[in-house]
Design an enzyme around this catalytic site. Structure first.
Site, PDB file in Angstrom:
ATOM      1  N   ASP A 309       0.991  -1.214   0.040  1.00 20.06           N
ATOM      2  CA  ASP A 309      -0.019  -0.091   0.108  1.00 20.06           C
ATOM      3  C   ASP A 309       0.920   1.245   0.098  1.00 20.06           C
ATOM      4  OD1 ASP A 309      -2.144   1.757   0.046  1.00 20.06           O
ATOM      5  OD2 ASP A 309      -3.237   0.558   1.730  1.00 20.06           O
TER       6      ASP A 309
HETATM    7  C1  BGC Z   1      -5.244   2.988   0.144  1.00 14.28           C
HETATM    8  C2  BGC Z   1      -5.362   1.960  -0.894  1.00 14.28           C
HETATM    9  C3  BGC Z   1      -5.500   2.309  -2.030  1.00 14.28           C
HETATM   10  C4  BGC Z   1      -4.107   3.262  -2.565  1.00 14.28           C
HETATM   11  C5  BGC Z   1      -4.108   3.777  -3.996  1.00 14.28           C
HETATM   12  C6  BGC Z   1      -4.005   3.816  -0.097  1.00 14.28           C
HETATM   13  O1  BGC Z   1      -3.975   5.115   0.600  1.00 14.28           O
HETATM   14  O2  BGC Z   1      -5.062   2.537   1.627  1.00 14.28           O
HETATM   15  O3  BGC Z   1      -6.698   1.242  -0.577  1.00 14.28           O
HETATM   16  O4  BGC Z   1      -5.645   1.411  -3.111  1.00 14.28           O
HETATM   17  O5  BGC Z   1      -4.096   4.087  -1.387  1.00 14.28           O
HETATM   18  O6  BGC Z   1      -5.002   4.732  -4.079  1.00 14.28           O
END
Ligand code: BGC
Length: 758
Positions: A309
């Site tokens: 993430d």
């Molecule tokens: C979130 C994810 C997301 C990613 C990309 C992160 O901050 O936790 O769920 O897919 O950002 O946008």
């Protein structure tokens, strides 16, 4: 502005000349060989680049990085990313919602650059199309997962995913960071709305349905996108309720409740998985070889792409303090088992990983494992055959049928929580006062990842999206509607009590549209789950007028409203219903649609009392005074599965095919269900199983099957379910899933029946 327009026009012309290849299905063997050949040609730097994912902002002109006005790729930055750092993946957008054409030209510019590298490896682009396509003008938004779960119609959720895949692919993006398989057990957590609620079985069924919706046409097909199971594992139950903070979940619970949905999604073939940013039991998941390799790869058998993430590699150093340096953080995450790092704002991951491999601290063989997986996905998605948007995909954007689907999903999600004296549905001839902060805004109906990350930019919403006020007005006419809802959730006029009381004098009913403004992730953090004071004050004032009050809740998580529940006549939970939400709410309130949604969570009554419906018996035993025991440990405002209808139903005559179930045999249970009302209805039948005694304290009951049925007015039907020993299992302290002989209870509506397993 002129310059920007010209840039896009230039790219679009190029697109028109681009060669459009038909989707080619490559066999697994063929892809394996292609990957092996390519790996042999690649340098260490190229391999590390493939494992590097950056956010779009890194390659944009500074002037268009964060603002919601236009978006230009900076050629120098793009070259640096692709040629110097050999970046293999890009994600996201800025606050700007782009047109499909703009997306197409953006992707084209990136792919042109990527295909001019020595090995001509295309970039894989990913976004969070979590309830329809975000960051794209004119896309259709559906209810968030929490609302989809309330439909108890996984087939319908699958259809919304299919439509989302089609619209996303039209933009040129082929990788979707969805679905969330985290369990919604902590209602204060700001990402609660992204979950399918508190039940593992529900999450499993919806998760698998949605993954099939994204992928089942075949990843090479212009109607499919790669899905991402997230966030592995234990993300959704942080001890303090705040996003990206530590969870302490005993393994036995993790295995029992948080793992089965991932196993089912892996078995369904989901292409990728994203890792929990936080820690579980003190160990950051991004640094856990036990969870990422021993569990995910070896035990669960996942063969797809593991992406981190946001910034979560460096955070092993900067936040978790388990790695002494950014370089040590990279080593830790790669050793643990990640394939791609969502770095995403710089190239530090690339630099450290190249260095680690050259220093012999990480082997090239290790890189080959991850890069092999990444390249395989790129081949599967057809990116090597045609890296640009596909012209066939374009036809699938913006179809009228998506609106009907969004309406159907929103209608089936809406959950009628209370309806004293059958006050609903309201007559269209009554005088209605509509007040409250969610009554005349689109953001509170759509929530996160709605054209922008936070979803709170009203101007981003398409003109044909309507607010509750607008649809009310169309439905009952201007003369019957008195309005006291104003655009902008925080608009102070929404909280003007004197105005409300004055206007209420002329009204027969007050409809209060309450809830939450749009938010995503950490910015949605709460310290207090009670509904905001200004809304409670508004509701109290409305109730004090003596006029009957109906409350609509447009909220991503259940906010506590205990004090206004008794006097409020009717309460309608809309969750975050999406683009057709206002229409669906109106249809329910004025009787154009008979509600059938069921809560996917236990709606809490108190801030200090969260229990899920599948608690153990010990939860229910409470000692209020010395020597006084009661059994009211589970006392939500409304229980899991609650949801009223304008119809009434009668369950009777439960029967089972055998009293004793042995070994792998199957048992059929059925019940007679009758719609005893004068209205046609949909009704979700839920089968619960209770293990009466077990060596690990059993849950009071567990959902094991559900079915949505249509029943005409007065119609009866026999509804049946088949179960086997897999529905009777539980996890032991040594993390084995077993079944024990003994007595089990089956519950269907008001009917129960016992059987014996041996
Ligand atoms: C979130 C994810 C997301 C990613 C990309 C992160 O901050 O936790 O769920 O897919 O950002 O946008």
């Amino acid at each position: 502005m002129l310059k920007k327009t010209m840039l896009f026009l230039a790219s679009i012309t190029l697109i028109n000349h681009a060669v459009v290849a038909q989707p080619i299905k490559h066999s697994d063997q063929e892809i394996k060989q292609k990957v092996e050949t390519l790996l042999k040609k690649m340098t260490i730097e190229e391999k590390v680049g493939q494992m590097t994912q950056i956010t779009l902002g890194v390659i944009l002109d500074d002037s268009t990085r964060e603002v919601g006005n236009g978006l230009n790729i900076n050629k120098e930055k793009l070259k640096k990313a692709i040629h110097t750092y050999k970046v293999g993946s890009i994600l996201n957008s800025t606050a700007t919602a782009l047109t499909v054409k703009q997306w197409n030209s953006l992707i084209k510019e990136i792919q042109d650059e990527a295909l001019s590298t020595p090995n001509e490896i295309p970039v894989i682009y990913g976004v969070d199309a979590i309830h329809g396509v975000t960051y794209t003008k004119g896309s259709t938004l559906y209810p968030h997962n929490i609302g989809l779960a309330a439909t108890r119609n996984a087939e319908l959720a699958k259809l919304t995913a299919k439509a989302t895949a089609k619209e996303l692919r039209a933009t040129g993006v082929r990788w979707n960071f969805d679905p969330v398989l985290d369990l919604g057990v902590n209602p204060i957590w700001s990402r609660f709305s992204e979950t399918y609620g508190e039940d593992t079985y529900l999450t499993k069924k919806f998760g698998v349905g949605v993954i099939q919706g994204y992928e089942e046409d075949g990843l090479e097909n212009p109607t499919a996108v790669a899905s991402t199971m997230k966030h592995f594992i234990g993300y959704s139950d942080p001890a303090n309720g705040k996003d990206r903070t530590p969870a302490y979940i005993p393994d036995i619970v993790l295995w029992e409740k948080f793992l089965p949905q991932f196993q089912a999604a892996i078995d369904a073939g989901s292409a990728s998985i994203m890792i929990n940013s936080a820690s579980v039991n003190g160990i950051p998941v991004h640094g856990s070889k036990r969870l990422l390799t021993d569990l995910l790869r070896t035990e669960l058998g996942f063969k797809g792409l593991v992406v981190t993430d946001w910034e979560d590699v460096i955070r092993l150093h900067t936040r978790h303090m388990v790695a002494e340096s950014p370089r040590a953080a990279v080593k830790m995450a790669v050793d643990a088992g990640i394939d791609m790092s969502m770095v995403p704002k710089d190239f530090s991951f690339y630099e450290h990983l190249v260095d680690l491999v050259k220093a012999g601290e990480i082997s090239e063989q290790r890189l080959n494992q991850s890069v092999g997986i990444i390249l395989k996905l790129k081949y599967q998605l057809g990116l090597f055959d045609n890296a640009y948007h596909e012209s066939e995909a374009l036809e699938n954007f913006g179809k009228a049928e998506y609106k009907n689907l969004a309406l159907q999903a929103a209608r089936e999600s809406i959950t009628l929580l209370k309806n004293d004296d059958d006050i609903l549905p309201l007559s269209k001839n009554a005088k209605i006062l509509l007040a409250g902060p969610t009554g005349h805004s689109l953001a509170p109906l759509n929530g996160s990842w709605s054209y922008s990350w936070q979803g709170d930019v009203e101007e981003n919403y398409p003109d044909d999206n309507k607010t509750i006020l607008e649809v009310f007005e169309k439905t009952v006419g201007k003369k019957n509607l008195i309005t006291h809802s104003y655009t902008g959730f925080n608009n102070s006029k929404n909280y003007d009590i004197d105005g409300l009381v004055r206007k209420a004098k002329k009204a027969d009913y007050i409809v209060l549209a309450l809830g939450e403004n749009a938010y995503a992730e950490s910015p949605g953090a709460l310290d207090d789950l009670n509904l905001a004071k200004n809304q409670m004050n508004l509701a109290q004032a409305a109730l004090a007028t003596g006029k009957p009050v109906i409350v609509i809740l447009a909220e991503g998580r259940p906010r506590i409203i205990r004090d206004i529940v008794p006097a409020t006549k009717a309460i309608v939970q809309s969750y975050l219903p999406g683009s057709q939400g206002a229409q669906a709410i109106t249809d329910v309130i004025f009787g154009n649609y008979n509600p059938n949604g069921k809560l996917p969570y236990s709606y809490p009554q108190y801030t200090g009392d969260f229990s899920t419906y599948d608690r153990v018996y010990l939860n229910d035993v409470q000692q209020l005074k010395p020597a006084v025991l009661t059994y009211n440990g589970y006392k939500p405002q409304w229980p899991f599965g609650h949801g009223l209808s304008y119809s009434s139903f009668e369950y009777s005559d439960i029967t089972i095919s055998k009293k004793k179930l042995t070994g792998d045999e199957q048992l059929t249970v059925s019940v007679w269900l009758k719609n005893t009302s004068e209205f046609d209805a949909k009704h979700a039948v839920e089968l619960y199983i209770s293990d009466l005694f077990a060596s690990v304290s059993p849950a009071v009951k567990r959902l094991k099957a559900f079915k949505k049925v249509n029943l005409k007015a007065g119609q009866g039907k026999r509804i049946s379910f088949a179960i086997n020993k897999n529905d009777l299992t539980f996890v032991t302290p040594d993390l084995k899933r077993i079944v024990e002989a003994g007595e089990f209870k089956l519950t269907l509506g008001t009917e129960t029946i016992n059987f014996h397993y041996q």
